[in-house]
Design an enzyme around this catalytic site. Structure first.
Site, mmCIF file in Angstrom:
data_model
loop_
_atom_site.group_PDB
_atom_site.id
_atom_site.type_symbol
_atom_site.label_atom_id
_atom_site.label_comp_id
_atom_site.label_asym_id
_atom_site.label_seq_id
_atom_site.Cartn_x
_atom_site.Cartn_y
_atom_site.Cartn_z
ATOM 1 N N HIS A 1 -3.780 -4.616 0.451
ATOM 2 C CA HIS A 1 -3.284 -5.400 2.239
ATOM 3 C C HIS A 1 -3.090 -6.768 2.481
ATOM 4 O O HIS A 1 -4.761 -7.043 2.819
ATOM 5 C CB HIS A 1 -4.015 -4.695 3.179
ATOM 6 C CG HIS A 1 -3.655 -3.089 3.192
ATOM 7 N ND1 HIS A 1 -2.426 -3.131 4.085
ATOM 8 C CD2 HIS A 1 -4.470 -1.597 2.506
ATOM 9 C CE1 HIS A 1 -2.410 -1.912 4.273
ATOM 10 N NE2 HIS A 1 -2.889 -1.128 3.554
ATOM 11 N N GLU B 1 -1.905 -8.933 3.702
ATOM 12 C CA GLU B 1 -1.914 -9.237 5.280
ATOM 13 C C GLU B 1 -3.134 -9.266 5.675
ATOM 14 O O GLU B 1 -3.251 -10.350 6.727
ATOM 15 C CB GLU B 1 -1.036 -8.507 5.956
ATOM 16 C CG GLU B 1 -1.346 -6.744 6.302
ATOM 17 C CD GLU B 1 -1.379 -6.266 5.528
ATOM 18 O OE1 GLU B 1 -1.144 -6.464 4.367
ATOM 19 O OE2 GLU B 1 -1.999 -4.851 5.753
ATOM 20 N N CYS C 1 0.538 -1.025 -0.072
ATOM 21 C CA CYS C 1 0.055 -0.271 0.093
ATOM 22 C C CYS C 1 0.595 1.823 -0.195
ATOM 23 O O CYS C 1 1.206 1.585 -1.077
ATOM 24 C CB CYS C 1 -1.361 -0.069 1.632
ATOM 25 S SG CYS C 1 -2.127 0.791 0.858
#
Ligand code: MN
Length: 236
Positions: free
Chosen positions: A210, A212, A107
């Site tokens: 994102h 994660e 990001c």
């Protein structure tokens, strides 16, 4: 090589001052067999010392990069600026590239990677791109809200094994001019850049979404972090 993966801390400067990292990054690195270590802002010489110890660098999301680093004034729609984080990111990214340390930039991290290498940013998608899709989702954070098309023969295509995937989206800025030595390897249908990679064979990957936060919901995420940690373990 060891499996130490440095994760850059953001800085909260209002009292009490704090360094922080969202735990999802730590968990994703650990789940892939890496050893996460947090890197707070400090003097440049100390950051250089840390680069001698780590085998991989994870540049996480965060607030907007100061556009002074790509020779622009702040756009009225730009957000919070964290000068400590800006400095840490730029020193650590350039230092990692100089040492051939694998980088995964997420990001804001992807945006700073591009600027650190000579690229620029679109400071506000909605006011600067014609007919954009929604890149600031209002859905659970793990939930994918837009598709990206992945370039063939890219690191990203090898990792995900697909030409298109759906990902989450939490950004109002985007890459504009791409830095020399990099290529775009994913875009959304409105043309926004969603991934860049180094054109040599090193693991230097920036993703605009994102991953994660999608752990446990998208099998590609564990593959992405596994590739990153493996690149770190295999050495610079
Ligand atoms: Mn997006």
């Amino acid at each position: 090589m060891n499996s130490l993966i440095g994760i850059i801390c953001s800085h909260q400067w209002e009292d009490p001052q704090r360094f922080y990292v969202n735990s999802a990054y730590v968990h994703a690195v650990a789940a892939a067999g890496g050893t996460p270590v947090l890197i707070p802002h400090q003097e440049e010489s100390q950051l250089e010392n840390i680069l001698e110890q780590i085998s991989g660098l994870l540049v996480p999301g965060g607030v907007d990069l100061d556009p002074i680093y790509f020779d622009q004034e702040l756009h009225p729609k730009s957000g919070i600026i964290d000068p400590w984080r800006d400095q840490s990111d730029l020193v650590l990214i350039r230092g990692a590239l100089a040492r051939s340390i694998p980088i995964l930039a997420i990001c804001r991290g992807c945006q700073v990677l591009n600027v650190a290498c000579g690229g620029s940013l679109i400071q506000d998608i909605e006011s600067q791109i014609r007919q954009p899709i929604k890149h600031r989702q209002e859905a659970p954070r793990w939930y994918p809200t837009h598709e990206i098309a992945i370039a063939a023969d890219s690191l990203l295509a090898r990792i995900y094994g697909a030409a298109t995937i759906r990902v989450n989206s939490f950004h109002h800025q985007a890459l504009d001019q791409i830095a020399p030595g990099f290529r775009v390897t994913a875009r959304t249908s409105d043309g926004v850049v969603e991934a860049i990679e180094s054109i040599d064979n090193r693991f230097v990957l920036g993703v605009q979404w994102h991953p994660e936060l999608m752990a446990g919901h998208d099998p590609g995420v564990s593959k992405l972090f596994a590739h990153f940690v493996a690149a770190a373990k295999n050495g610079r």
